[in-house]
Motif scaffolding. Structure first.
Motif, PDB file in Angstrom:
ATOM      1  N   ARG A 124     -29.778  25.274   3.462  1.00 24.67           N
ATOM      2  CA  ARG A 124     -28.684  24.485   2.864  1.00 24.67           C
ATOM      3  C   ARG A 124     -27.448  24.489   3.756  1.00 24.67           C
ATOM      4  O   ARG A 124     -26.580  23.625   3.614  1.00 24.67           O
ATOM      5  CB  ARG A 124     -28.355  25.020   1.460  1.00 24.67           C
ATOM      6  CG  ARG A 124     -29.542  24.921   0.468  1.00 24.67           C
ATOM      7  CD  ARG A 124     -29.104  25.316  -0.940  1.00 24.67           C
ATOM      8  NE  ARG A 124     -28.368  26.553  -0.904  1.00 24.67           N
ATOM      9  CZ  ARG A 124     -28.661  27.662  -1.586  1.00 24.67           C
ATOM     10  NH1 ARG A 124     -29.693  27.688  -2.417  1.00 24.67           N
ATOM     11  NH2 ARG A 124     -27.932  28.745  -1.467  1.00 24.67           N
ATOM     12  N   LYS A 150     -28.880  28.241  -8.614  1.00 22.69           N
ATOM     13  CA  LYS A 150     -29.332  29.318  -7.731  1.00 22.69           C
ATOM     14  C   LYS A 150     -30.812  29.241  -7.360  1.00 22.69           C
ATOM     15  O   LYS A 150     -31.642  28.863  -8.181  1.00 22.69           O
ATOM     16  CB  LYS A 150     -29.104  30.682  -8.394  1.00 22.69           C
ATOM     17  CG  LYS A 150     -27.681  30.967  -8.827  1.00 22.69           C
ATOM     18  CD  LYS A 150     -26.752  31.211  -7.665  1.00 22.69           C
ATOM     19  CE  LYS A 150     -25.368  31.619  -8.168  1.00 22.69           C
ATOM     20  NZ  LYS A 150     -24.367  31.555  -7.087  1.00 22.69           N
ATOM     21  N   TYR A 151     -31.075  29.666  -6.132  1.00 21.57           N
ATOM     22  CA  TYR A 151     -32.438  29.927  -5.659  1.00 21.57           C
ATOM     23  C   TYR A 151     -32.718  31.390  -5.907  1.00 21.57           C
ATOM     24  O   TYR A 151     -31.944  32.254  -5.508  1.00 21.57           O
ATOM     25  CB  TYR A 151     -32.496  29.588  -4.162  1.00 21.57           C
ATOM     26  CG  TYR A 151     -33.424  30.422  -3.309  1.00 21.57           C
ATOM     27  CD1 TYR A 151     -34.794  30.489  -3.578  1.00 21.57           C
ATOM     28  CD2 TYR A 151     -32.932  31.123  -2.204  1.00 21.57           C
ATOM     29  CE1 TYR A 151     -35.634  31.249  -2.764  1.00 21.57           C
ATOM     30  CE2 TYR A 151     -33.770  31.874  -1.394  1.00 21.57           C
ATOM     31  CZ  TYR A 151     -35.128  31.944  -1.680  1.00 21.57           C
ATOM     32  OH  TYR A 151     -35.941  32.685  -0.879  1.00 21.57           O
ATOM     33  N   TRP A 152     -33.807  31.685  -6.601  1.00 23.15           N
ATOM     34  CA  TRP A 152     -34.208  33.087  -6.782  1.00 23.15           C
ATOM     35  C   TRP A 152     -35.715  33.106  -7.009  1.00 23.15           C
ATOM     36  O   TRP A 152     -36.191  32.718  -8.061  1.00 23.15           O
ATOM     37  CB  TRP A 152     -33.465  33.726  -7.970  1.00 23.15           C
ATOM     38  CG  TRP A 152     -33.579  35.227  -7.984  1.00 23.15           C
ATOM     39  CD1 TRP A 152     -34.296  36.003  -8.867  1.00 23.15           C
ATOM     40  CD2 TRP A 152     -32.953  36.143  -7.073  1.00 23.15           C
ATOM     41  NE1 TRP A 152     -34.165  37.329  -8.551  1.00 23.15           N
ATOM     42  CE2 TRP A 152     -33.341  37.451  -7.451  1.00 23.15           C
ATOM     43  CE3 TRP A 152     -32.119  35.998  -5.963  1.00 23.15           C
ATOM     44  CZ2 TRP A 152     -32.925  38.596  -6.767  1.00 23.15           C
ATOM     45  CZ3 TRP A 152     -31.700  37.133  -5.286  1.00 23.15           C
ATOM     46  CH2 TRP A 152     -32.100  38.412  -5.698  1.00 23.15           C
ATOM     47  N   SER A 185     -31.860  40.718  -1.296  1.00 23.30           N
ATOM     48  CA  SER A 185     -32.369  39.573  -2.056  1.00 23.30           C
ATOM     49  C   SER A 185     -33.879  39.415  -1.905  1.00 23.30           C
ATOM     50  O   SER A 185     -34.571  39.083  -2.865  1.00 23.30           O
ATOM     51  CB  SER A 185     -31.631  38.297  -1.657  1.00 23.30           C
ATOM     52  OG  SER A 185     -31.777  38.046  -0.277  1.00 23.30           O
ATOM     53  N   ALA A 219     -24.349  28.745  -3.781  1.00 23.17           N
ATOM     54  CA  ALA A 219     -25.180  27.956  -4.697  1.00 23.17           C
ATOM     55  C   ALA A 219     -24.531  27.828  -6.069  1.00 23.17           C
ATOM     56  O   ALA A 219     -23.970  28.793  -6.599  1.00 23.17           O
ATOM     57  CB  ALA A 219     -26.560  28.594  -4.833  1.00 23.17           C
ATOM     58  N   MET A 224     -35.860  39.429  -5.355  1.00 22.84           N
ATOM     59  CA  MET A 224     -36.443  38.215  -5.941  1.00 22.84           C
ATOM     60  C   MET A 224     -37.960  38.336  -6.083  1.00 22.84           C
ATOM     61  O   MET A 224     -38.544  37.761  -6.986  1.00 22.84           O
ATOM     62  CB  MET A 224     -36.006  36.953  -5.200  1.00 22.84           C
ATOM     63  CG  MET A 224     -36.465  36.783  -3.794  1.00 22.84           C
ATOM     64  SD  MET A 224     -35.968  35.161  -3.146  1.00 22.84           S
ATOM     65  CE  MET A 224     -34.237  35.362  -2.763  1.00 22.84           C
ATOM     66  N   PHE A 254     -28.973  33.359 -13.673  1.00 24.76           N
ATOM     67  CA  PHE A 254     -29.538  34.086 -12.528  1.00 24.76           C
ATOM     68  C   PHE A 254     -29.417  35.597 -12.753  1.00 24.76           C
ATOM     69  O   PHE A 254     -30.383  36.351 -12.591  1.00 24.76           O
ATOM     70  CB  PHE A 254     -28.848  33.640 -11.223  1.00 24.76           C
ATOM     71  CG  PHE A 254     -28.900  34.647 -10.114  1.00 24.76           C
ATOM     72  CD1 PHE A 254     -30.098  35.222  -9.720  1.00 24.76           C
ATOM     73  CD2 PHE A 254     -27.737  35.040  -9.461  1.00 24.76           C
ATOM     74  CE1 PHE A 254     -30.146  36.169  -8.701  1.00 24.76           C
ATOM     75  CE2 PHE A 254     -27.770  35.983  -8.454  1.00 24.76           C
ATOM     76  CZ  PHE A 254     -28.978  36.557  -8.084  1.00 24.76           C
ATOM     77  N   SER A 295     -26.166  35.697   6.135  1.00 25.46           N
ATOM     78  CA  SER A 295     -27.470  35.358   6.701  1.00 25.46           C
ATOM     79  C   SER A 295     -27.687  33.846   6.708  1.00 25.46           C
ATOM     80  O   SER A 295     -28.305  33.317   7.632  1.00 25.46           O
ATOM     81  CB  SER A 295     -28.602  36.077   5.973  1.00 25.46           C
ATOM     82  OG  SER A 295     -28.809  35.528   4.702  1.00 25.46           O
ATOM     83  N   SER A 304     -33.857  32.365   6.505  1.00 24.47           N
ATOM     84  CA  SER A 304     -33.422  32.823   5.193  1.00 24.47           C
ATOM     85  C   SER A 304     -33.431  31.575   4.331  1.00 24.47           C
ATOM     86  O   SER A 304     -32.961  30.514   4.770  1.00 24.47           O
ATOM     87  CB  SER A 304     -32.014  33.412   5.327  1.00 24.47           C
ATOM     88  OG  SER A 304     -31.364  33.448   4.099  1.00 24.47           O
ATOM     89  N   GLY A 305     -33.979  31.682   3.128  1.00 27.37           N
ATOM     90  CA  GLY A 305     -34.125  30.476   2.303  1.00 27.37           C
ATOM     91  C   GLY A 305     -32.836  29.690   2.217  1.00 27.37           C
ATOM     92  O   GLY A 305     -32.771  28.492   2.530  1.00 27.37           O
ATOM     93  N   SER A 306     -31.763  30.381   1.832  1.00 30.10           N
ATOM     94  CA  SER A 306     -30.492  29.683   1.615  1.00 30.10           C
ATOM     95  C   SER A 306     -29.926  29.101   2.919  1.00 30.10           C
ATOM     96  O   SER A 306     -29.042  28.240   2.876  1.00 30.10           O
ATOM     97  CB  SER A 306     -29.472  30.631   0.976  1.00 30.10           C
ATOM     98  OG  SER A 306     -29.312  31.789   1.754  1.00 30.10           O
ATOM     99  N   ASP A 322     -23.405  35.830  -6.475  1.00 31.87           N
ATOM    100  CA  ASP A 322     -24.728  35.940  -5.868  1.00 31.87           C
ATOM    101  C   ASP A 322     -25.232  37.387  -5.963  1.00 31.87           C
ATOM    102  O   ASP A 322     -24.856  38.093  -6.876  1.00 31.87           O
ATOM    103  CB  ASP A 322     -24.690  35.437  -4.421  1.00 31.87           C
ATOM    104  CG  ASP A 322     -24.703  33.913  -4.367  1.00 31.87           C
ATOM    105  OD1 ASP A 322     -25.118  33.293  -5.360  1.00 31.87           O
ATOM    106  OD2 ASP A 322     -24.318  33.350  -3.343  1.00 31.87           O
ATOM    107  N   ALA A 323     -26.025  37.792  -4.981  1.00 28.64           N
ATOM    108  CA  ALA A 323     -26.623  39.120  -5.034  1.00 28.64           C
ATOM    109  C   ALA A 323     -25.639  40.197  -4.575  1.00 28.64           C
ATOM    110  O   ALA A 323     -25.910  41.001  -3.680  1.00 28.64           O
ATOM    111  CB  ALA A 323     -27.895  39.142  -4.195  1.00 28.64           C
TER     112      ALA A 323
HETATM  113  O1  PMV Z   1     -31.534  33.219   1.182  1.00 21.82           O
HETATM  114  P1  PMV Z   1     -31.442  34.586   0.583  1.00 21.82           P
HETATM  115  O2  PMV Z   1     -32.706  35.356   0.725  1.00 21.82           O
HETATM  116  O3  PMV Z   1     -30.247  35.340   1.071  1.00 21.82           O
HETATM  117  O4  PMV Z   1     -31.256  34.421  -1.019  1.00 21.82           O
HETATM  118  C1  PMV Z   1     -30.103  33.884  -1.591  1.00 21.82           C
HETATM  119  C2  PMV Z   1     -30.118  34.068  -3.050  1.00 21.82           C
HETATM  120  C3  PMV Z   1     -28.801  33.781  -3.767  1.00 21.82           C
HETATM  121  O5  PMV Z   1     -27.711  33.862  -2.880  1.00 21.82           O
HETATM  122  C4  PMV Z   1     -28.612  34.839  -4.841  1.00 21.82           C
HETATM  123  C5  PMV Z   1     -28.811  32.424  -4.458  1.00 21.82           C
HETATM  124  C6  PMV Z   1     -28.702  31.221  -3.565  1.00 21.82           C
HETATM  125  O6  PMV Z   1     -29.273  30.188  -3.947  1.00 21.82           O
HETATM  126  O7  PMV Z   1     -28.038  31.277  -2.534  1.00 21.82           O
END
Ligand code: PMV
Length: 400
Positions: A161, A22-24, A211, A19, A215, A263, A127, A156-158, A305-306
């Motif tokens: 994408r 960022k998504y958080w 994450s 990203a 978050m 972030f 993930s 997983s949210g990301s 990222d995280a």
């Molecule tokens: O999709 P997750 O829960 O792994 O969260 C991803 C969060 C970040 O990688 C930190 C930011 C992002 O937008 O990918």
């Protein structure tokens, strides 16, 4: 696939994404609905990819899942959400038709095997590729052709994408049921042929705070995160899309760094605070700024990222020199010949002034290796049956 066939199988590959906005933070933790939209670059699968085979057979007695050769619990709620949603779409699609194949398959149990072509331990976001690949392979198995980012998001949210190649926006959406919280492509991977990505792998350790937990604490305690989601991100998204459309590296790079920094600022604003950056990350950040200052404009941009790995965006004509700067700043102690992996990197001799201005206080061994890659396409179907990860008996063919 004939209706009476005992075993149906499909294999797909899917990419990692990184990203730049960022998504958080989630507004719904069950449906995985974000508090803000985000934007990422899909990385090329020649360097980083997940491969997943999904099979259904009337001989299978239970759903089973293998990751990198080891069996894991298929009952994980997010895996179950993906399975349930793809099956629901398959039923919806075929329910009214005469197609007994899919309806037959839907009554069978599935076996799923998934492998990464990069070490999971390297701390690279696996993930997103993993869930995007799971959903793609299941969809192929059941013949579902719908928009699938909504399903991958449940893993997983990301991951939503990673269902597209190139430059991808995940729209936060407004509806409580999440049907408008989808990913779409802003520009294809061919849009910016000079763009390059250097992953500086600095740590094999798992991230300190996952994450999901991190978050949630941020949403509950950080006023900065609330301001970011409501005010900062909407403006930045529009700007970022403009920079990408115009292939404006300076604008893209500056905003990428600022958004990564914000972030991590929201992580520090979380109570208790979360630290994903470490001394080495800060060292890399300072190095990038010294390098850009020396050249008088932005030539490299970092994002984190995280976890402590650094991802550097740059243009093709800067790669050789910057890789040499990294090599001099973090001289490899072992595996010197494997320090640079992925796309080829040429040699560069660093001018004396650059060395003096940029390479201060080298830290030997701090960067394990650099992976050179570029933007790439979304999930792909693997046609060649010899590439299936499951054998004719429905069990993993080889162990990673
Ligand atoms: O999709 P997750 O829960 O792994 O969260 C991803 C969060 C970040 O990688 C930190 C930011 C992002 O937008 O990918």
């Amino acid at each position: 696939m004939a209706a009476e066939r005992a075993l149906a199988m499909a294999t797909c590959t899917a990419p990692v994404n990184i990203a730049v906005i960022k998504y958080w933070g989630k507004r719904d933790t069950d449906l995985i609905l974000p508090i803000n939209s985000s934007l990422s670059v899909t990385l090329h699968q020649d360097q980083l990819k997940t491969t997943t085979t999904a099979a259904a057979s009337r001989d299978f007695t239970e759903d089973r899942l293998w990751l990198n050769g080891a069996e894991v619990d298929v009952g994980h709620p997010r895996v179950q959400a993906c399975l349930r949603e793809v099956r629901r779409l398959a039923r919806k699609r075929r329910g009214g038709s005469e197609d007994t194949t899919t309806l037959g398959l839907l009554s069978y149990k599935v076996h799923v095997a998934s492998e990464n072509n990069f070490p999971t331990a390297a701390g690279l976001a696996s993930s997103a590729a993993g869930y995007a690949c799971l959903v793609s392979a299941l969809a192929r198995l059941y013949g579902v052709e719908d928009e699938l980012s909504e399903v991958a998001r449940r893993g997983s949210g990301s991951a939503c994408r990673s269902m597209w190649g190139g430059f991808v926006q995940w729209q936060r959406g407004e509806r409580p049921d999440g049907t408008d919280s989808l990913a779409h492509q802003v520009a294809p991977e061919t849009h910016w042929p000079e763009l390059r990505v250097l992953v500086l792998v600095v740590s094999g350790k798992k991230k300190p705070v996952a994450s999901t937990a991190g978050m949630q604490t941020s949403v509950e305690t950080s006023p900065l995160l609330k301001h970011r989601a409501e005010v900062v991100v909407p403006e930045r998204l529009a700007q970022m899309i403009r920079h990408i459309r115009e292939r404006d590296f300076e604008g893209f790079g500056q905003l990428t760094m600022q958004d990564s920094n914000q972030f991590h600022a929201t992580c520090l604003d979380t109570f208790p605070p979360i630290f994903y950056l470490n001394d080495l990350s800060r060292h890399i950040i300072a190095l990038a700024h010294r390098y850009n200052a020396h050249h008088g404009h932005i030539k490299v941009a970092y994002t984190f990222d995280a976890g402590p790995n650094a991802v550097i965006f740059t243009l093709a004509d800067t790669v050789d020199e910057f890789v040499e700067v990294v090599r001099c700043s973090f001289p490899p102690t072992t595996n010197g010949d494997q320090f640079v992996r992925g796309l080829p990197v040429g040699s560069a001799a660093l001018p004396q002034e650059l060395m003096a201005a940029v390479v201060t206080e080298p830290v030997p061994g701090a960067v394990q290796y650099i992976l050179h890659t570029k933007p790439g396409p979304g999930p792909q179907l693997v046609d060649d049956p010899s590439q299936h990860l499951l054998g004719a008996d429905g069990l993993p063919r080889h162990h990673a």
